[in-house]
Design an enzyme around this catalytic site. Structure first.
Site, PDB file in Angstrom:
ATOM      1  N   ASP A   1      36.831  34.538  44.559  1.00  0.00           N
ATOM      2  CA  ASP A   1      35.632  34.379  43.720  1.00  0.00           C
ATOM      3  C   ASP A   1      35.874  34.865  42.290  1.00  0.00           C
ATOM      4  O   ASP A   1      35.032  34.665  41.415  1.00  0.00           O
ATOM      5  CB  ASP A   1      34.443  35.168  44.299  1.00  0.00           C
TER       6      ASP A   1
ATOM      7  N   ASP B   1      25.809  33.861  46.853  1.00  0.00           N
ATOM      8  CA  ASP B   1      26.402  33.614  48.170  1.00  0.00           C
ATOM      9  C   ASP B   1      25.310  33.747  49.220  1.00  0.00           C
ATOM     10  O   ASP B   1      24.230  34.276  48.942  1.00  0.00           O
ATOM     11  CB  ASP B   1      27.477  34.674  48.477  1.00  0.00           C
TER      12      ASP B   1
ATOM     13  N   ASP C   1      32.144  38.019  46.463  1.00  0.00           N
ATOM     14  CA  ASP C   1      32.705  39.192  47.153  1.00  0.00           C
ATOM     15  C   ASP C   1      34.200  39.053  47.443  1.00  0.00           C
ATOM     16  O   ASP C   1      34.882  40.036  47.653  1.00  0.00           O
ATOM     17  CB  ASP C   1      31.939  39.487  48.456  1.00  0.00           C
TER      18      ASP C   1
END
Length: 678
Positions: A414, A105, A410
């Site tokens: 996900d 990310d 996070d």
């Protein structure tokens, strides 16, 4: 399987020799004389032969391997806690060492997640450059758009104290800017309106909206806030700084697009605000649909939010790339922001961002056919405007192509990608409980540099397991060959059951402890990743272990057959010499096993106190076995000269190890030459 076969052959050979009268006792008499031999003697002899065969099985099968693997995993797991990584699944330590691709990310992992509004455009004017006076009407509309359309809250104990914000980083940055820069009174704004309907932010539309009624005049307002290009597409007019509403033609729209692109190219996240006032009729008409209007809005303004790159991220990305690991950035930001941050982090080289296929949007990737995705997935470095489904799709494609994939995540959404990946890395600060539960390792400080540290530890674990296997197989090969040759030719095994079990104890337990606690070195990050198909025992390991095993076999078989006449020894002293040299060879070879490729096996040895302690304990216990436990170990005491000879012969394994490491080996796995081609 080899061990079982050899043990079975030894059993057959010894039984045949015994029952055909080819074995003699210490006096030189035949042990088996047909019916004259007592049943007790036959049973004892057969039990002894079976014991020898079972001992060979025990030595041949590396029982210490599960112990060594568990020890090295548990040790590294404990040490990784100090390096900000909490391992939830023990085997993930080792899998991380094989990783070929890391999908990361952006927000909070590559960046610091300390967002701040640094640019504000009203109409086509930047407020920080010319700072004209803003129309109070437009200012109030922007304040409404921030205060009513947010999931964030602002709180302070007293008028003198500072505000405390809670919510997502982007929302906090916008709210903080509106309160401090635009002097917005959040409480008053919320009390002035009744919220009629809310459309929450979602990762596909990249925007959130609110329908509200103003209590003073009963007017109805719709506010949208979200990704600048998404909001811009909904607008047909805009306000300038003086409060005039202007139509947005194609030229004006392109100007706004350029403003957004310039902000994005400066690594800013662009958020836009739009407003529309509805009549009662329009409100009543849209009431049934349970959704907000999405066209003919007026653009209120644009803000650019800066999220600084974490210190140390560029070096961590460089380290991973030098280690042959591909870094792919997956973000919800637009293409320009994503590209700018990828260049800043070193994921994209400056100038390489224009290479075809290096930067894609989530929707574009989603709409590819399966064949196109499989063809292009390796080239992709940045995926912008992506949804959690796109992340999952990328992980699946990479795994199908044979990559070992690590993924950071996070959010709750996900979880599928974290579960699908070979190693799921969740964030300890920002991560939701669902993300943590779905992951294998939790990065406690949310920092990409810690991901690079986990990679180094993973490689260390894999390397330590390989070191132990090389060390263990050297013992196994040597012990097997020596006992088999001696049993077939002489009808007796030079290493007794107790002695072989003692060697096994030293090698399995103490050897595992010594080699499992080696620390990670920077050299580990200079190798290419192992991946899925690489054999666990490499050509380098075969070269090292076979050379040492052959040396030990040559020495010990020479002693077995010619030791007594050469040195003028009794049989028991000769057998003790064989046992002692065999054990000391393993002790010296333990140093060789520390480095699979490097010639200097002593490098960094002073840092591993446990290794040195175990070597000391092994030597001490061996002295006890030879000198004081004669009956138990079936040994004879040795004099100083004999001890010196044992140490000298065993120490030769160091120069042999050094010379052997000069011999090049092919990269192609040795056993792949043996497979038949169709």
């Amino acid at each position: 399987m080899v061990g079982l076969t050899v043990a079975f052959l030894v059993l057959v050979v010894l039984l045949v020799r015994y029952f055909t009268g080819n074995t003699q006792d210490e006096s030189g008499n035949k042990e088996f004389n047909g019916s004259k031999t007592k049943a007790d003697d036959i049973v004892n002899a057969v039990v002894g032969i079976v014991a020898a065969a079972v001992t060979i099985i025990v030595v041949a099968i590396p029982e210490g391997l599960p112990l060594a693997v568990t020890l090295t995993l548990a040790y590294s797991m404990k040490r990784m806690m100090k390096d900000q990584a909490m391992v939830r699944k023990l085997s993930a330590c080792e899998t991380m060492g094989s990783a070929t691709t890391i999908c990361t990310d952006k927000t909070g992992t590559l960046t610091m997640n300390l967002m701040k509004v640094t640019k504000f455009w009203l109409g086509q004017e930047s407020m920080e450059q010319s700072s004209p006076s803003i129309s109070p009407y437009v200012l109030e509309l922007i304040q409404q758009g921030v205060a009513l359309n947010t999931t964030c809250s602002a709180y302070r104990e007293s008028p003198e104290s500072k505000f405390v914000f809670s919510g997502s980083p982007t929302e906090k940055a916008i709210l903080s800017w509106a309160i401090h820069e635009l002097n917005m009174d959040m409480e008053q704004m919320k009390h002035s309106f009744t919220i009629l309907y809310v459309e929450a932010f979602n990762s596909q539309k990249k925007r959130s909206g609110v329908l509200s009624r103003k209590k003073v005049d009963n007017t109805i307002h719709v506010h949208w806030k979200g990704a600048a290009e998404m909001i811009l597409a909904m607008c047909s007019s805009y306000y300038d700084a003086s409060g005039l509403m202007k139509d947005m033609d194609v030229g004006e729209r392109n100007t706004f697009k350029q403003i957004i692109q310039v902000m994005a190219a400066n690594s800013l996240r662009c958020i836009a605000f739009a407003h529309k006032q509805l009549s009662e009729e329009q409100y009543e008409d849209g009431k049934e649909e349970k959704r907000l209007q999405e066209d003919s809005f007026t653009l209120l303004g644009l803000v650019g939010i800066k999220d600084p790159i974490r210190p140390g991220v560029k070096k961590a990305v460089d380290d991973c790339q030098h280690a042959g690991v591909n870094i792919k950035m997956i973000t919800g930001d637009n293409v320009f922001t994503a590209r700018a941050i990828a260049i800043e982090c070193g994921i994209l080289e400056y100038g390489a961002e224009n290479i075809n296929g290096a930067v894609v949007e989530g929707e574009e990737f989603r709409n590819y056919t399966h064949e196109q995705r499989m063809e292009k997935v390796d080239k992709i470095c940045v995926m912008a405007r992506s949804s959690p489904f796109d992340k999952l799709l990328m992980v699946q494609c990479l795994k199908q192509k044979g990559h070992v994939v690590a993924v950071t995540g996070d959010g709750t959404n996900d979880a599928p990608a974290l579960k699908e990946a070979d190693i799921g890395l969740s964030m300890g600060i920002q991560g939701t409980e669902v993300a943590k539960e779905s992951s294998d390792i939790v990065i406690l400080d949310d920092n990409f540099a810690s991901v690079a540290t986990v990679l180094r530890w993973g490689r260390c674990v894999y390397s330590n397991i390989q070191k132990f296997i090389q060390f263990q197989l050297t013992v196994n090969v040597a012990a097997l060959v020596i006992n088999f040759v001696a049993a077939v030719s002489a009808g007796e095994v030079p290493l007794t059951a107790v002695q072989l079990l003692w060697v096994n104890l030293i090698m399995d337990t103490l050897g595992a402890l010594a080699l499992a606690t080696e620390q990670p070195t920077q050299e580990l990050m200079k190798k290419t990743p192992v991946g899925r198909t690489e054999p666990l025992i490499t050509n380098i390991m075969w070269r090292n272990l076979l050379s040492q095993a052959l040396y030990q076999i040559a020495i010990l078989l020479t002693l077995q057959f010619k030791g007594e006449p050469i040195f003028g020894l009794t049989e028991r002293v000769n057998d003790t010499l064989i046992f002692n040299i065999f054990v000391l060879c393993q002790v010296f070879n333990e140093f060789n096993a520390r480095k699979l490729e490097e010639k200097n096996v002593f490098k960094g040895i002073h840092k591993n106190k446990l290794f040195l302690g175990i070597i000391g304990i092994t030597i001490l216990l061996q002295v006890l076995m030879v000198e004081f436990l004669k009956k138990f170990a079936d040994t004879e005491r040795l004099n100083w000269g004999q001890w010196g000879a044992c140490i000298g012969i065993a120490a030769l394994s160091w120069p042999i190890g050094w010379v052997v490491k000069c011999i090049p080996v092919p990269e192609k796995p040795i056993f792949s030459y043996l497979t038949w081609k169709k």
